[in-house]
Write a protein that holds these residues in place. Structure first.
Motif, PDB file in Angstrom:
ATOM      1  N   ARG A 148       0.839  -1.202   0.000  1.00 43.45           N
ATOM      2  CA  ARG A 148       0.000   0.000   0.000  1.00 43.45           C
ATOM      3  C   ARG A 148       0.874   1.253   0.000  1.00 43.45           C
ATOM      4  O   ARG A 148       0.617   2.213  -0.733  1.00 43.45           O
ATOM      5  N   GLU A 149       1.920   1.228   0.814  1.00 41.26           N
ATOM      6  CA  GLU A 149       2.804   2.388   0.906  1.00 41.26           C
ATOM      7  C   GLU A 149       3.540   2.626  -0.410  1.00 41.26           C
ATOM      8  O   GLU A 149       3.692   3.769  -0.856  1.00 41.26           O
ATOM      9  N   SER A 150       3.988   1.539  -1.042  1.00 42.64           N
ATOM     10  CA  SER A 150       4.707   1.693  -2.310  1.00 42.64           C
ATOM     11  C   SER A 150       3.779   2.234  -3.399  1.00 42.64           C
ATOM     12  O   SER A 150       4.193   3.031  -4.247  1.00 42.64           O
ATOM     13  N   PHE A 151       2.512   1.813  -3.368  1.00 43.35           N
ATOM     14  CA  PHE A 151       1.550   2.335  -4.340  1.00 43.35           C
ATOM     15  C   PHE A 151       1.342   3.838  -4.133  1.00 43.35           C
ATOM     16  O   PHE A 151       1.234   4.591  -5.110  1.00 43.35           O
ATOM     17  N   GLN A 152       1.282   4.277  -2.892  1.00 36.43           N
ATOM     18  CA  GLN A 152       1.099   5.704  -2.620  1.00 36.43           C
ATOM     19  C   GLN A 152       2.314   6.504  -3.100  1.00 36.43           C
ATOM     20  O   GLN A 152       2.174   7.584  -3.692  1.00 36.43           O
ATOM     21  N   ASP A 153       3.508   5.948  -2.863  1.00 44.02           N
ATOM     22  CA  ASP A 153       4.732   6.614  -3.338  1.00 44.02           C
ATOM     23  C   ASP A 153       4.748   6.674  -4.867  1.00 44.02           C
ATOM     24  O   ASP A 153       5.144   7.691  -5.460  1.00 44.02           O
ATOM     25  N   ALA A 154       4.309   5.585  -5.501  1.00 42.03           N
ATOM     26  CA  ALA A 154       4.273   5.554  -6.970  1.00 42.03           C
ATOM     27  C   ALA A 154       3.303   6.586  -7.516  1.00 42.03           C
ATOM     28  O   ALA A 154       3.574   7.265  -8.506  1.00 42.03           O
ATOM     29  N   LEU A 155       2.150   6.740  -6.847  1.00 41.15           N
ATOM     30  CA  LEU A 155       1.161   7.726  -7.287  1.00 41.15           C
ATOM     31  C   LEU A 155       1.709   9.148  -7.175  1.00 41.15           C
ATOM     32  O   LEU A 155       1.451   9.994  -8.047  1.00 41.15           O
ATOM     33  N   LYS A 156       2.463   9.430  -6.119  1.00 47.06           N
ATOM     34  CA  LYS A 156       3.071  10.748  -5.978  1.00 47.06           C
ATOM     35  C   LYS A 156       4.065  11.013  -7.106  1.00 47.06           C
ATOM     36  O   LYS A 156       4.113  12.116  -7.665  1.00 47.06           O
ATOM     37  N   LEU A 157       4.849   9.998  -7.442  1.00 48.35           N
ATOM     38  CA  LEU A 157       5.814  10.148  -8.532  1.00 48.35           C
ATOM     39  C   LEU A 157       5.110  10.369  -9.869  1.00 48.35           C
ATOM     40  O   LEU A 157       5.548  11.184 -10.690  1.00 48.35           O
ATOM     41  N   LEU A 158       4.019   9.663 -10.085  1.00 48.95           N
ATOM     42  CA  LEU A 158       3.262   9.813 -11.329  1.00 48.95           C
ATOM     43  C   LEU A 158       2.644  11.203 -11.436  1.00 48.95           C
ATOM     44  O   LEU A 158       2.589  11.790 -12.516  1.00 48.95           O
ATOM     45  N   CYS A 159       2.175  11.716 -10.320  1.00 41.89           N
ATOM     46  CA  CYS A 159       1.627  13.072 -10.304  1.00 41.89           C
ATOM     47  C   CYS A 159       2.713  14.086 -10.665  1.00 41.89           C
ATOM     48  O   CYS A 159       2.489  15.000 -11.468  1.00 41.89           O
ATOM     49  N   GLN A 160       3.906  13.898 -10.089  1.00 38.99           N
ATOM     50  CA  GLN A 160       5.037  14.769 -10.422  1.00 38.99           C
ATOM     51  C   GLN A 160       5.411  14.639 -11.900  1.00 38.99           C
ATOM     52  O   GLN A 160       5.748  15.628 -12.555  1.00 38.99           O
ATOM     53  N   ALA A 161       5.341  13.406 -12.410  1.00 41.26           N
ATOM     54  CA  ALA A 161       5.675  13.179 -13.821  1.00 41.26           C
ATOM     55  C   ALA A 161       4.699  13.927 -14.728  1.00 41.26           C
ATOM     56  O   ALA A 161       5.111  14.555 -15.720  1.00 41.26           O
ATOM     57  N   GLU A 162       3.416  13.851 -14.415  1.00 42.01           N
ATOM     58  CA  GLU A 162       2.411  14.563 -15.215  1.00 42.01           C
ATOM     59  C   GLU A 162       2.720  16.049 -15.278  1.00 42.01           C
ATOM     60  O   GLU A 162       2.687  16.666 -16.347  1.00 42.01           O
ATOM     61  N   GLU A 163       3.017  16.632 -14.108  1.00 46.81           N
ATOM     62  CA  GLU A 163       3.292  18.064 -14.053  1.00 46.81           C
ATOM     63  C   GLU A 163       4.573  18.404 -14.801  1.00 46.81           C
ATOM     64  O   GLU A 163       4.664  19.430 -15.479  1.00 46.81           O
ATOM     65  N   LYS A 164       5.559  17.534 -14.680  1.00 45.17           N
ATOM     66  CA  LYS A 164       6.853  17.800 -15.326  1.00 45.17           C
ATOM     67  C   LYS A 164       6.755  17.655 -16.846  1.00 45.17           C
ATOM     68  O   LYS A 164       7.373  18.418 -17.587  1.00 45.17           O
ATOM     69  N   PHE A 165       5.987  16.691 -17.320  1.00 47.31           N
ATOM     70  CA  PHE A 165       5.783  16.579 -18.764  1.00 47.31           C
ATOM     71  C   PHE A 165       5.076  17.824 -19.291  1.00 47.31           C
ATOM     72  O   PHE A 165       5.337  18.279 -20.403  1.00 47.31           O
ATOM     73  N   LYS A 166       4.192  18.376 -18.474  1.00 43.50           N
ATOM     74  CA  LYS A 166       3.477  19.585 -18.876  1.00 43.50           C
ATOM     75  C   LYS A 166       4.417  20.782 -18.932  1.00 43.50           C
ATOM     76  O   LYS A 166       4.348  21.616 -19.857  1.00 43.50           O
ATOM     77  N   ALA A 167       5.348  20.870 -17.971  1.00 45.16           N
ATOM     78  CA  ALA A 167       6.240  22.032 -17.882  1.00 45.16           C
ATOM     79  C   ALA A 167       7.516  21.886 -18.699  1.00 45.16           C
ATOM     80  O   ALA A 167       8.003  22.848 -19.293  1.00 45.16           O
ATOM     81  N   ASP A 168       8.087  20.655 -18.728  1.00 46.35           N
ATOM     82  CA  ASP A 168       9.391  20.424 -19.369  1.00 46.35           C
ATOM     83  C   ASP A 168       9.285  19.376 -20.464  1.00 46.35           C
ATOM     84  O   ASP A 168      10.146  18.502 -20.595  1.00 46.35           O
ATOM     85  N   GLY A 169       8.232  19.462 -21.250  1.00 50.53           N
ATOM     86  CA  GLY A 169       8.001  18.440 -22.270  1.00 50.53           C
ATOM     87  C   GLY A 169       8.940  18.481 -23.451  1.00 50.53           C
ATOM     88  O   GLY A 169       8.952  17.573 -24.267  1.00 50.53           O
ATOM     89  N   GLY A 170       9.733  19.545 -23.559  1.00 57.40           N
ATOM     90  CA  GLY A 170      10.680  19.636 -24.658  1.00 57.40           C
ATOM     91  C   GLY A 170      10.008  20.122 -25.935  1.00 57.40           C
ATOM     92  O   GLY A 170       8.904  20.663 -25.932  1.00 57.40           O
ATOM     93  N   ASP A 171      10.704  19.932 -27.044  1.00 55.28           N
ATOM     94  CA  ASP A 171      10.224  20.446 -28.328  1.00 55.28           C
ATOM     95  C   ASP A 171       9.103  19.606 -28.928  1.00 55.28           C
ATOM     96  O   ASP A 171       8.357  20.088 -29.770  1.00 55.28           O
ATOM     97  N   ASP A 172       9.012  18.357 -28.527  1.00 52.32           N
ATOM     98  CA  ASP A 172       8.022  17.451 -29.114  1.00 52.32           C
ATOM     99  C   ASP A 172       6.775  17.429 -28.232  1.00 52.32           C
ATOM    100  O   ASP A 172       6.683  16.667 -27.270  1.00 52.32           O
ATOM    101  N   ALA A 173       5.803  18.279 -28.572  1.00 52.84           N
ATOM    102  CA  ALA A 173       4.595  18.386 -27.750  1.00 52.84           C
ATOM    103  C   ALA A 173       3.789  17.096 -27.772  1.00 52.84           C
ATOM    104  O   ALA A 173       3.201  16.708 -26.758  1.00 52.84           O
ATOM    105  N   ASN A 174       3.757  16.423 -28.915  1.00 48.33           N
ATOM    106  CA  ASN A 174       2.994  15.172 -29.019  1.00 48.33           C
ATOM    107  C   ASN A 174       3.589  14.084 -28.128  1.00 48.33           C
ATOM    108  O   ASN A 174       2.858  13.318 -27.497  1.00 48.33           O
ATOM    109  N   PHE A 175       4.932  14.032 -28.083  1.00 49.75           N
ATOM    110  CA  PHE A 175       5.595  13.050 -27.218  1.00 49.75           C
ATOM    111  C   PHE A 175       5.252  13.327 -25.752  1.00 49.75           C
ATOM    112  O   PHE A 175       4.905  12.407 -25.005  1.00 49.75           O
ATOM    113  N   ALA A 176       5.349  14.583 -25.348  1.00 49.04           N
ATOM    114  CA  ALA A 176       5.052  14.944 -23.957  1.00 49.04           C
ATOM    115  C   ALA A 176       3.608  14.628 -23.612  1.00 49.04           C
ATOM    116  O   ALA A 176       3.310  14.119 -22.525  1.00 49.04           O
TER     117      ALA A 176
END
Length: 302
Positions: free
Chosen positions: A251-279
């Protein structure tokens, strides 16, 4: 004059030098060699200033001169011609010039020529042929390294190792890819970052979850798409590296994974690079992973 910022001026001066040597007595071999040398140098300067069309125009008359084949600049002219043709996406012409350079044993440009041939194969979708050339570069360098262990690995060799690793990864050969990636210890920073990301991905695929966490964690704060991707793969390593029988730890590892995924979503939005479709695709992947984790925990509303 050979500084890149002065390459335009250098190209004109090499052109003038070649013209001057050309009008001198043709029977003087040294003058012919200097003319060929100056034309090759002119072509190099044009390539440095992103003028492949002009570089090819310089080299094609040279390659039609039968005297060039008897001199020491024939191979270099073929190499620059192949590079110019490749930049112009005329891979057939580039390949014909490169074929004449086999077995690519010239100490100055042989490795670069083989790497160019590998990229042409890869661009044509000939993955096996490309992989063979990349691996030949690595094997040849490993043999030469036995005689000189102090020199840093040339960039072209590191780039070939990375390209071969990516092809192995895409073929599902994660162990082979991993072996090549861990060897990129002295690669330039941008390449080293990409290699570390792929290394971590390989470790997740090989279910070496603890090692993957160690490999990927330093990339989390990278302000590039690599940082966002590292978070995505870190979530997989975090969720996968727990004992399925340990309910609390799971359960704890799933919660940690969800936090990382949330950070990933935000980071892809902010630092997606030149390829918008990839991000955008990677953000969607992070959201799908989050949904799957919620589903596994019976959190259907979430």
């Amino acid at each position: 004059r050979l500084n890149v910022s002065f390459a335009d001026v250098a190209a004109r001066e090499f052109d003038a030098a070649a013209s001057a040597f050309a009008v001198r007595h043709e029977k003087v071999k040294e003058d012919l060699e200097w003319m060929f040398c100056a034309r090759c140098a002119e072509a190099e300067m044009l390539l440095r200033t992103n003028k492949p069309k002009e570089a090819r125009a310089v080299l094609e008359p040279l390659l039609k001169d039968p005297r060039l084949a008897k001199g020491s600049y024939h191979g270099l002219a073929l190499f620059y011609h192949s590079a110019a043709c490749s930049e112009l996406e005329d891979d057939m012409a580039a390949g014909r010039s490169l074929d004449q350079l086999a077995p690519f044993d010239n100490a100055d440009y042989g490795v670069a020529a083989r790497a160019l041939l590998a990229r042409i194969h890869q661009r044509a979708g000939e993955r096996a042929e490309a992989l063979g050339q990349y691996e030949a570069i690595n094997a040849d360098y490993a043999e030469r390294k036995k005689a000189d262990t102090k020199q840093p690995t040339p960039d072209v060799v590191n780039e070939a190792r990375f390209a071969a690793a990516v092809l192995h990864y895409e073929n599902g050969q994660f162990d082979k890819a991993h072996d090549l990636l861990v060897a990129l210890t002295d690669a330039p920073p941008a390449l080293a970052t990409a290699a570390r990301l792929y290394q971590g991905c390989c470790e997740v695929q090989l279910q070496q979850f603890a090692q993957a966490v160690e490999t990927l964690t330093p990339l989390k704060k990278a302000k590039t798409v690599h940082g966002a991707q590292s978070l995505l793969w870190l979530s997989r390593a975090t969720a996968g590296g727990v004992d399925p029988e340990d309910v609390d730890a799971r359960r704890e590892s799933f919660q940690d994974a969800l936090k990382l995924l949330c950070q990933a979503e935000e980071k892809f939005k902010a630092d997606g690079g030149d390829d918008a479709n990839f991000a955008l695709a990677r953000r969607a992947e992070a959201m799908r992973q989050s949904a799957a984790i919620h589903q596994m925990q019976g959190q259907f509303k979430e």
